[in-house]
Scaffold this active site. Structure first.
Site, PDB file in Angstrom:
ATOM      1  N   GLU A 155      -9.322  -6.036   3.158  1.00 64.11           N
ATOM      2  CA  GLU A 155     -11.018  -5.375   2.949  1.00 64.11           C
ATOM      3  C   GLU A 155     -11.470  -4.624   3.540  1.00 64.11           C
ATOM      4  O   GLU A 155     -12.383  -4.499   3.991  1.00 64.11           O
ATOM      5  CB  GLU A 155     -12.133  -6.919   2.802  1.00 64.11           C
ATOM      6  CG  GLU A 155     -11.298  -8.042   1.209  1.00 64.11           C
ATOM      7  CD  GLU A 155     -12.304  -8.913   1.203  1.00 64.11           C
ATOM      8  OE1 GLU A 155     -12.824  -8.991  -0.128  1.00 64.11           O
ATOM      9  OE2 GLU A 155     -12.897  -8.904   2.328  1.00 64.11           O
ATOM     10  N   VAL A 156     -10.070  -4.005   4.029  1.00 60.33           N
ATOM     11  CA  VAL A 156     -10.866  -2.602   4.920  1.00 60.33           C
ATOM     12  C   VAL A 156     -11.272  -1.452   4.188  1.00 60.33           C
ATOM     13  O   VAL A 156     -10.477  -0.863   3.612  1.00 60.33           O
ATOM     14  CB  VAL A 156      -9.960  -2.390   6.003  1.00 60.33           C
ATOM     15  CG1 VAL A 156     -10.272  -0.806   6.690  1.00 60.33           C
ATOM     16  CG2 VAL A 156      -9.392  -3.287   6.523  1.00 60.33           C
TER      17      VAL A 156
END
Length: 330
Positions: free
Chosen positions: A216-217
């Protein structure tokens, strides 16, 4: 610290006694657990066990783990130890300790004490290194490995409280907007910090593996930052996934020098990052059947964590929908 795959070669219960033959001490421990679960209460209040002519016991999967998230919900030391006892009953052998995240940094670092002092909920919600050692030793005595997760470059908002200039300043209309994004990968100070921190982690957590996260960058903050933009142009990068790849490969090289192996979340694979073939991919999203097929066909080892999210609780018989849709393994 790598526990061998246990194998109970033989369990027999007869009138003249019970016998367990195992390849390792951990196999003998699992055999005793199986033996204890064969015992039942008689109507007269006594205990009994049925005769067993020959029982062979070997796990289908080497990795049988449970993840605890102690950043979003602090769990006291006593509860963690009780949790380890419960894992023994079902012969789990991995405690995946997701110890820090955006909300809180409860791990006490001797090298960077401000990480917990300023990043934890408060001074009472911190695991000292003695606490960590207690968990690791308690787990080992029960045949359980402890694999820590220090998730970067995202999920690091709590890190920034105690480590200035680690996170990327976000911009709006050409000016910093007071918000921060993922770890800033273009600064030398970032890599000096990460090298020292992971050296400490290596000393504190003896397992062969460490989980590096990578899920989830968001690229939004990186995209807004003019220093990141200028560095990207200098490097010839036009895709922010390449910046993520730069970060992850540098981190993996750092961990390699510590002789650690590593696990990453599936986004690293999904984003097409070129990573080393000894990387273990942890699958956690829905659509896991296709993901598992793609990851294994690419030649990577894989952990399946998609199922059994115990925090997804609603009223009614949740277990039916979970147990009918997936069978978790690694």
């Amino acid at each position: 610290m790598m526990l061998p795959l246990y194998c109970v070669d033989y369990l027999k219960v007869a009138a003249d006694g019970a016998y367990i033959t195992a390849t390792t001490v951990f196999g003998a421990m699992r055999g005793l657990e199986t033996f204890s679960q064969l015992i039942y209460h008689r109507p007269d209040g006594g205990l009994a066990i049925n005769e067993v002519t020959g029982l062979y016991d070997q796990p289908r999967f080497q990795y049988r783990g449970i993840l605890i998230d102690t950043s979003r919900h602090f769990v006291n030391l006593h509860t963690i130890l009780t949790h380890l006892d419960a894992m023994v009953y079902s012969k789990y052998n991995i405690l995946h300790w997701h110890i820090v995240d955006d909300p809180s940094f409860p791990y006490e670092s001797y090298t960077f004490p401000d990480l917990a002092a300023k990043g934890a909920f408060d001074h009472e919600h911190i695991y000292t290194q003695e606490d960590v050692k207690t968990v690791i030793n308690y787990a080992y005595e029960r045949g359980i490995r402890v694999i820590p997760e220090f998730d970067t470059p995202g999920h690091t908002q709590s890190w920034g409280a105690g480590q200035p200039d680690l996170l990327t300043p976000c911009y709006a209309n050409g000016q910093p907007n007071g918000e921060y994004g993922p770890v800033n990968p273009i600064l030398n100070s970032t890599w000096t910090f990460l090298t020292s921190l992971y050296q400490e982690i290596d000393n504190v957590f003896p397992d062969n593996y460490i989980h590096l996260g990578g899920d989830e960058v968001s690229f939004t903050c990186w995209e807004s930052n003019p220093d990141i933009q200028a560095w990207m142009k200098k490097m010839g990068y036009t895709d922010y996934a390449k910046l993520e790849e730069y970060y992850e490969n540098n981190l993996i090289d750092l961990v390699n020098k510590l002789n650690k192996s590593y696990v990453v979340w599936q986004e690293i694979f999904d984003n097409g990052l070129k990573i080393k073939m000894d990387t273990v991919i942890d699958v956690w999203k829905t659509g896991w059947e296709k993901e598992m097929d793609a990851v294994t066909k690419a030649g990577y080892k894989v952990i399946l964590s998609t199922c059994w999210y115990l925090n997804r609780i609603s009223y009614g018989e949740d277990w039916k929908s979970v147990s009918n849709t997936c069978s978790c393994a690694a």
